[in-house]
Enzyme design. Structure first.
Site, PDB file in Angstrom:
ATOM      1  N   HIS A 130      23.448  84.644  68.177  1.00  0.00           N
ATOM      2  CA  HIS A 130      24.185  85.858  68.560  1.00  0.00           C
ATOM      3  C   HIS A 130      23.822  86.345  69.962  1.00  0.00           C
ATOM      4  O   HIS A 130      24.538  87.158  70.542  1.00  0.00           O
ATOM      5  CB  HIS A 130      23.978  86.978  67.521  1.00  0.00           C
ATOM      6  CG  HIS A 130      22.621  87.615  67.537  1.00  0.00           C
ATOM      7  ND1 HIS A 130      21.640  87.315  66.609  1.00  0.00           N
ATOM      8  CD2 HIS A 130      22.082  88.569  68.349  1.00  0.00           C
ATOM      9  CE1 HIS A 130      20.570  88.051  66.839  1.00  0.00           C
ATOM     10  NE2 HIS A 130      20.815  88.824  67.901  1.00  0.00           N
ATOM     11  N   ASP A 161      21.901  81.233  62.612  1.00  0.00           N
ATOM     12  CA  ASP A 161      21.762  82.128  63.752  1.00  0.00           C
ATOM     13  C   ASP A 161      20.785  81.569  64.782  1.00  0.00           C
ATOM     14  O   ASP A 161      19.930  82.282  65.319  1.00  0.00           O
ATOM     15  CB  ASP A 161      21.327  83.526  63.310  1.00  0.00           C
ATOM     16  CG  ASP A 161      21.524  84.564  64.433  1.00  0.00           C
ATOM     17  OD1 ASP A 161      22.302  84.272  65.367  1.00  0.00           O
ATOM     18  OD2 ASP A 161      20.892  85.637  64.368  1.00  0.00           O
ATOM     19  N   SER A 164      15.774  90.078  70.053  1.00  0.00           N
ATOM     20  CA  SER A 164      16.416  88.951  69.377  1.00  0.00           C
ATOM     21  C   SER A 164      16.178  87.645  70.127  1.00  0.00           C
ATOM     22  O   SER A 164      16.389  87.568  71.344  1.00  0.00           O
ATOM     23  CB  SER A 164      17.926  89.195  69.261  1.00  0.00           C
ATOM     24  OG  SER A 164      18.202  90.213  68.335  1.00  0.00           O
TER      25      SER A 164
END
Length: 367
Positions: free
Chosen positions: A174, A204, A311
């Site tokens: 992402h 992911d 992230s």
């Protein structure tokens, strides 16, 4: 009368008191005893001479001489050579057993770009700083990067982990999903452009590669199967664009089912500040709508502070091994609120999942 008395069967020796010519002839004609040429009548005295190397060499050269000697000495020779061979084998085994701890050193010596992997017991932190957050931060920070991805929807900020010295970097899907341009900044401030090698939206995960990079410090990938609840951990990333931010905490739980979006557009709803990645846990959605296209994975839960921009960064054990890729965090506030931030509920993709997916990512991914 002077005649002497003789017993029956005894005869007068005509040579008594004189030298016996027959005895002399016998001595002269008798062959010499090779063991005692001086005294052939007594071969046991004097004793045989000491070992003569020249004699032994000549004897070994004869095909039939000393037949039993080579048979008895050959096993001794083999036993002597077996020792060093066994030692070398043991050393090779030990080196193999500790091959994970030396992978980075071998990589630097040979110039090969292999992923350095080890058990969580292998320490990359200097002994004097072992078990300290500062020691972990100093050892691992050079392997963590900031990622800025630009797309039609805007710009997002995330983090990544260098896994090879020539610039392979693992991050979240992402973070770079839908990006038309990717810029990477290392801990020393040097900037690179990067290309996507492969993505796996179901986990992911993404693999990107820096252009014209070499000599980078690759992180040591640990073993998330050995992680226990309560283990101390350190998180490093670039929350809100603050490169190289270090936080610490513990592993709060294992095998949390975390659901995230696989929709490419969801990855670019973060805006210039690097907004929060929406995820779902326990049937509830957090930090925004995950959309209709989602995937679920088992995650490590940590109370180490994670914020937007973490992230793709690293969750690290106290030996300096990467045990997870930070991927989601819960915020009590709405994603667009300026008060949104960490409340100690963060999630990371276990590093064993990453290692198992590397070959797929290098082949272009499963998307």
């Amino acid at each position: 009368m002077t005649e002497s008395f003789r017993r029956s069967g005894e005869y007068e020796n005509p040579y008594e008191g004189q030298q016996n010519p027959y005895q002399e002839q016998q001595h002269a004609s008798a062959p010499l005893n090779p063991a005692n040429p001086v005294n052939p009548a007594n071969p046991e005295w004097p004793p045989p001479p000491a070992y003569d190397p020249a004699t032994a060499t000549a004897a070994q050269a004869a095909p039939t001489a000393l037949l039993t000697e080579p048979v008895s000495s050959a096993p001794t020779s083999r036993r002597r050579t077996r020792g060093p061979i066994a030692l070398l084998a043991a050393v090779a085994f030990v080196a193999a057993a500790i091959g994970g701890g030396t992978a980075y050193g071998i990589q630097e010596l040979t110039g090969t770009d292999t992923v350095a992997s080890s058990s969580t017991s292998t320490s990359v932190v200097p002994t004097s700083q072992k078990g300290t957050v500062s020691g972990v931060a100093s050892a691992v920070s050079p392997s963590i990067v900031e990622i800025n991805a630009t797309s039609n929807a805007g710009e997002s900020t995330g983090s990544g982990v260098i896994i090879t010295s020539d610039g392979e970097i693992v991050t979240n899907n992402h973070v770079i999903s839908g990006a038309s341009q990717i810029k990477v900044t290392t801990s020393n401030g040097k900037s690179y452009t990067a290309e996507v090698v492969g993505t796996d939206s179901k986990k992911d995960l993404a693999l990107i590669k820096l252009r014209d990079a070499s000599g980078l410090k690759a992180a040591m990938l640990g073993d998330s199967a050995g992680v226990k609840v309560g283990d101390q951990v350190v998180a490093i990333g670039s929350p809100e664009g603050l490169t190289g931010t270090v936080t610490s905490g513990i592993v709060s739980a294992l095998d949390r089912d975390v659901t995230v979006s696989t929709d490419e557009s969801q990855g670019q709803q973060q805006g210039g500040g690097g907004g929060q990645w929406p995820f779902e846990f326990g049937g509830r959605q957090f930090n925004g709508d995950t959309g209709s296209s989602t995937t679920t994975y088992k995650a490590l839960q940590t109370d180490a502070s994670l914020n937007p921009g973490n992230s793709g960064g690293a969750l690290i054990d106290m030996n300096g091994n990467i045990i997870g890729i930070n991927s989601a965090m819960y915020s009590a506030a709405d994603a667009t609120s300026s008060s949104a931030g960490s409340v100690g509920l963060g999630f990371a993709i276990p590093i064993d999942t990453v290692k198992a997916d590397l070959s797929t990512l290098r082949a272009g991914g499963s998307d």
